[in-house]
Design a protein around this motif. Structure first.
Motif, short mmCIF file in Angstrom:
data_model
loop_
_atom_site.label_atom_id
_atom_site.label_comp_id
_atom_site.label_asym_id
_atom_site.label_seq_id
_atom_site.Cartn_x
_atom_site.Cartn_y
_atom_site.Cartn_z
N GLU A 1 -7.95 0.24 -3.46
CA GLU A 1 -8.73 -0.44 -4.69
C GLU A 1 -7.87 -1.05 -5.71
OE1 GLU A 1 -10.74 3.01 -6.33
OE2 GLU A 1 -12.15 3.28 -4.43
N LYS A 2 -6.58 -0.74 -5.80
CA LYS A 2 -5.61 -1.27 -6.70
C LYS A 2 -5.50 -2.69 -6.17
CE LYS A 2 -5.27 2.06 -9.64
NZ LYS A 2 -5.82 1.83 -10.93
N ILE A 3 -5.25 -2.89 -4.98
CA ILE A 3 -5.02 -4.35 -4.47
C ILE A 3 -6.22 -4.96 -4.61
CG2 ILE A 3 -4.88 -5.69 -2.02
CD1 ILE A 3 -1.99 -4.36 -2.98
N LYS B 1 -6.81 -8.53 -6.85
CA LYS B 1 -7.28 -9.77 -6.37
C LYS B 1 -8.32 -10.37 -7.38
CE LYS B 1 -8.62 -9.75 -1.95
NZ LYS B 1 -9.29 -9.23 -0.69
N ILE B 2 -9.41 -9.26 -7.71
CA ILE B 2 -10.51 -9.66 -8.52
C ILE B 2 -9.87 -10.17 -9.88
CG2 ILE B 2 -12.45 -8.74 -10.05
CD1 ILE B 2 -12.82 -6.51 -7.84
N LYS B 3 -8.96 -9.82 -10.27
CA LYS B 3 -8.13 -10.32 -11.51
C LYS B 3 -7.60 -11.88 -11.33
CE LYS B 3 -7.15 -5.92 -13.85
NZ LYS B 3 -6.25 -4.88 -14.30
N GLY B 4 -7.56 -12.04 -10.25
CA GLY B 4 -6.94 -13.40 -9.82
C GLY B 4 -5.45 -13.41 -9.91
N LEU C 1 0.76 -1.27 -0.06
CA LEU C 1 -0.04 0.05 -0.19
C LEU C 1 1.02 1.17 -0.10
CD1 LEU C 1 -2.78 -0.95 2.63
CD2 LEU C 1 -2.91 -0.91 0.11
N GLU C 2 2.16 1.17 0.78
CA GLU C 2 2.89 2.25 0.73
C GLU C 2 3.38 2.60 -0.54
OE1 GLU C 2 7.13 3.31 2.88
OE2 GLU C 2 5.61 2.11 4.00
N VAL C 3 3.80 1.64 -1.29
CA VAL C 3 4.32 1.77 -2.86
C VAL C 3 3.26 2.41 -3.81
CG1 VAL C 3 5.04 0.51 -4.95
CG2 VAL C 3 6.30 -0.02 -2.50
N LEU C 4 2.14 1.75 -3.48
CA LEU C 4 0.88 2.32 -4.25
C LEU C 4 0.46 3.81 -4.10
CD1 LEU C 4 -1.28 -1.10 -4.56
CD2 LEU C 4 -0.02 0.06 -6.12
N GLU C 5 0.56 4.12 -2.74
CA GLU C 5 -0.14 5.37 -2.41
C GLU C 5 0.81 6.59 -3.07
OE1 GLU C 5 1.77 6.10 2.08
OE2 GLU C 5 -0.37 5.60 1.88
N LYS C 6 1.75 6.18 -3.53
CA LYS C 6 2.77 7.35 -3.92
C LYS C 6 2.54 7.70 -5.66
CE LYS C 6 6.53 6.45 -0.98
NZ LYS C 6 7.87 5.75 -0.91
N HIS C 7 1.49 6.65 -6.12
CA HIS C 7 1.10 6.96 -7.51
C HIS C 7 -0.52 6.95 -7.52
CE1 HIS C 7 4.78 6.16 -9.72
NE2 HIS C 7 5.10 5.59 -8.67
N TYR C 8 -1.26 6.32 -6.57
CA TYR C 8 -2.86 6.35 -6.74
C TYR C 8 -3.28 7.01 -5.38
CZ TYR C 8 -1.48 3.07 -10.20
OH TYR C 8 -1.00 2.48 -11.37
N SER C 9 -4.44 7.55 -5.44
CA SER C 9 -5.20 8.18 -4.28
C SER C 9 -5.87 7.15 -3.58
CB SER C 9 -6.16 9.29 -4.81
OG SER C 9 -7.13 8.58 -5.94
N LYS C 10 -6.22 6.06 -4.13
CA LYS C 10 -6.72 5.11 -3.61
C LYS C 10 -6.22 3.57 -3.53
CE LYS C 10 -11.46 7.22 -3.65
NZ LYS C 10 -12.81 7.07 -4.26
N PRO C 11 -4.93 3.18 -3.02
CA PRO C 11 -4.42 2.25 -3.18
C PRO C 11 -4.94 0.77 -2.77
CG PRO C 11 -3.48 3.41 -1.17
CD PRO C 11 -4.46 4.38 -1.84
#
Length: 310
Positions: A284-286, A290-293, A272-282
């Motif tokens: 959701e990216k996780i 997960k949904i994509k498997g 999440l720490e890595v993602l939050e530097k690029h996305y406002s809602k990290p």
């Protein structure tokens, strides 16, 4: 094809750019503590898996001048020495990058001359030495049926006697399996003969293959430290925590997470720490991954980890 990942903040090697030269779970062992799951069909047959040029290309894509890298490290989804092109890959990496090269091996194939010759080209080699008692070795590492502990140990000794790079060892301790006085003393005696620069004692800190795997008690861990210190008479270091988060922000955090978790689970907090530097809602990216498997979330010892779904 992405055959490199990181850099990750390694507890042993600093900023380590990983090379994944082995497909998922091609290994000589099926260790009870492995963070990648069971080896369904252990093998000792060396063969080529990837074109070495793909490895060079993958490393080049990540090894930007602005990123600090202490080691380029072979730490794949299986046993790196099963790769018959390992020596060539090390040679090509040295020709293309001015970084030292490390290989983390479970030591099981060092009785093969070709394996020793390949590893001699690396700047640093880490040898896994978990057990020196046959029954313990079989229960803990669950080796390929054709392997014998005597042969493995002889190979380790032969390699250590001729290797001129930096040699380190790592011993993973599992409660009730290899933390007995007998095994610890024999492991310490073997390490003393090898005379590595440093010996590491580690415990399972990521989700293991077998759910019953637990770290030794604090008292047992200190006992192991004392035994190795007294008998081996070299520097001993305990590895009892997960690596810290990456030092640099990757350009593509989703690729970083997928490539890293292919080789070892990543703490959810770090992802999440890595993602939050690029996305406002990290988060959701996780959830999207997960949904994509592509990933799954696993809990271990009160911590949540992101694991690649393979």
């Amino acid at each position: 094809m992405n055959l490199a990942f990181g850099p990750v903040n390694s507890r042993r090697l600093g900023s380590s750019l990983g090379v994944n030269n082995i497909p998922y779970k091609h290994c000589t062992y099926s260790c009870v503590y492995c963070q990648l799951g069971k080896t369904r069909r252990p093998t000792i047959k060396r063969r080529a898996f990837y074109d070495p040029k793909l490895i060079i290309e993958s490393v080049r894509n990540l090894a930007r001048p602005s990123i600090n890298i202490d080691y380029i490290t072979f730490v794949p989804d299986g046993e790196p020495t099963l790769d018959s092109k390992l020596g060539l890959e090390i040679e090509m990496l040295r020709e293309n990058f001015s970084k030292p090269i490390a290989v983390l091996t479970n030591s099981s194939l060092l009785w093969m001359k070709t394996v020793r010759e390949d590893l001699e080209q690396a700047d640093l080699v880490s040898l896994k030495i978990d057990a020196a008692v046959v029954d313990v070795w079989r229960k803990l590492n669950r080796p390929h049926k054709s392997l014998s502990l005597d042969r493995v140990v002889n190979g380790i000794m032969e390699f250590a006697s001729s290797y001129r790079g930096i040699l380190i060892t790592e011993t993973m301790l599992v409660r009730g399996l290899n933390d007995s006085q007998e095994n610890l003393e024999l492991v310490a005696e073997l390490i003393a003969e090898l005379r590595p620069k440093k010996a590491y004692i580690s415990i399972p800190v990521r989700p293991p293959t077998e759910k019953w795997v637990k770290p030794p008690s604090e008292a047992t861990l200190l006992k192991a430290y004392d035994i190795l210190t007294e008998k081996a008479r070299i520097e001993i270091e305990l590895l009892t925590s997960i690596e810290p988060p990456p030092r640099t922000t990757p350009d593509n955090p989703l690729d970083y997470i997928l490539a890293t978790t292919t080789v070892h689970p990543l703490k959810l907090d770090y992802a999440l720490e890595v993602l939050e530097k690029h996305y406002s809602k990290p988060q959701e990216k996780i959830e999207e991954l997960k949904i994509k498997g592509l990933i799954k979330i696993v809990e271990h010892e009160g911590q949540k980890f992101v694991m690649r779904k393979l």
